[in-house]
Design a protein around this motif. Sequence first.
Motif, PDB file in Angstrom:
ATOM      1  N   VAL A 134      17.149 -40.309   2.047  1.00  0.00           N
ATOM      2  CA  VAL A 134      18.130 -41.193   2.695  1.00  0.00           C
ATOM      3  C   VAL A 134      19.200 -41.610   1.693  1.00  0.00           C
ATOM      4  O   VAL A 134      20.406 -41.553   1.971  1.00  0.00           O
ATOM      5  N   ALA A 135      18.779 -41.998   0.506  1.00  0.00           N
ATOM      6  CA  ALA A 135      19.729 -42.450  -0.513  1.00  0.00           C
ATOM      7  C   ALA A 135      20.661 -41.320  -0.947  1.00  0.00           C
ATOM      8  O   ALA A 135      21.878 -41.520  -1.081  1.00  0.00           O
ATOM      9  N   LEU A 136      20.116 -40.123  -1.161  1.00  0.00           N
ATOM     10  CA  LEU A 136      20.948 -38.992  -1.565  1.00  0.00           C
ATOM     11  C   LEU A 136      21.954 -38.610  -0.480  1.00  0.00           C
ATOM     12  O   LEU A 136      23.137 -38.371  -0.761  1.00  0.00           O
ATOM     13  N   TYR A 137      21.483 -38.559   0.767  1.00  0.00           N
ATOM     14  CA  TYR A 137      22.385 -38.227   1.873  1.00  0.00           C
ATOM     15  C   TYR A 137      23.512 -39.246   1.991  1.00  0.00           C
ATOM     16  O   TYR A 137      24.682 -38.877   2.157  1.00  0.00           O
ATOM     17  N   CYS A 138      23.156 -40.514   1.927  1.00  0.00           N
ATOM     18  CA  CYS A 138      24.170 -41.570   2.065  1.00  0.00           C
ATOM     19  C   CYS A 138      25.188 -41.495   0.925  1.00  0.00           C
ATOM     20  O   CYS A 138      26.393 -41.697   1.146  1.00  0.00           O
ATOM     21  N   ALA A 139      24.723 -41.206  -0.277  1.00  0.00           N
ATOM     22  CA  ALA A 139      25.638 -41.082  -1.413  1.00  0.00           C
ATOM     23  C   ALA A 139      26.613 -39.929  -1.194  1.00  0.00           C
ATOM     24  O   ALA A 139      27.822 -40.055  -1.447  1.00  0.00           O
TER      25      ALA A 139
END
Length: 437
Positions: free
Chosen positions: A77-82
């Motif tokens: 989730v964090a990587l996608y959002c970044a």
Amino acid sequence: MFYLRACASEFIGTFMLVFTLGCNTMSGQVVWGGISTGCVLMALTYALAPISGAHFNPAVTFSLGVLRRLEGGWFTVALYCAAQLAAGVAASLCCSALFLGWVELSPAPGHGWASACACEALYTCMLCFVVLNVAASEANADRQFYGVAIGLAVIAGTYGAGAISGACLNPALAIAIDLGGLRCDWCIPYTLAELAGAAAATCLFAALRPEELEGAVAEDEDLPEPGIKAKFLSELVGTYFLVLTVGLNVLTDSPAAALSIAASLACMIFALGDLSEAHFNPAVTMAVYAIQKIDVRTGLIYGIAQFSGAAVAGLTYVAICGNDFALGAAAGWSWTGVAAAETAFTFLLCFVMLSVTMSSKHRLSELYGLAIALCVVAGGFAAGGVSGGSLNPAVSFGVAVGDRGASAGQALLYAGFEFLSSVFAASAFMVTQGEFC
């Protein structure tokens, strides 16, 4: 390597989505901008879904993360959002350089933060809800209409909420617009509203499909048939978003109201068709009952859900816009014209719905939602200038609730025409296709 490919996919998709919207806005493409944005999302969803899932939106990623549908969990989730946020900012900077300026993120004149945030929350909820049902639900795992449904949800929201909030429906877009204008103020409430909408979508999905929550059903078991509770909620939610889109398009003088309303109907049919067959219209339910495909109890439950959803939607769009509208013949037309328009095009809607979903020989497995929605496009444009093109007793009822009963008598007349045409449609279906029923 997986994360590199997936993040690159999310970056490319989000960049093109934000860049397309920016070009449409900066070039003054008022009428077709929403169609353009929905189409680029549709195309890229099919192109990149096998790689990353084609989220292109932190709200979508968040909702899938809450449901634990992402490999790697919250790290993914964090990587996608970044990747999405970086792509959004890059696209906004490119648009700023291309047009030597940038659009300002804020509510439209005449609307405050509450109305804007309500629109962002509601239509982000609708978008995420559609994504969860067509792309993350096991019941629709083999269907290929997911990209069409997701793109149509954006088209519905763009015209439904665009004249109030700008219809970002995407934290990456909201933040990109603000940072592109060297600001950071409205993106905060917009992002919070959009994440709230994503959370609401997750809750709705869980309520409608509890058997799909993690661990609810063993891997070697088939999903159970939807119960009456799921069917009731399906009809209520679908009718709510349909009537909400009708009201907001009318009250904001949308340049593409019929397309937006049809898009809202189609995306909700694709999302919920496997649960309740997605009637969202008491006239359709009456037609289905007339050919003996549902019993009296189910028909009554559907009707209660549809009228309830319409009533809440009527109150919602009035609260957002601060004013209402009434049913009635358009200027220069009599009730004879209203009767003819509503009867003819509700007949078309009900007859097509029966033909593409109830015939054992001619039933469509993928495009049924699009076929039904095209009837709304036809009726909306053809009858809109005569009767308003309600074509749905629930829509008529929702309008009457929204104007505090001022057009209750008109709503009863509209419903009478619409129910009568549903009987005509059922009769025509039995004559033409009764042997396949």
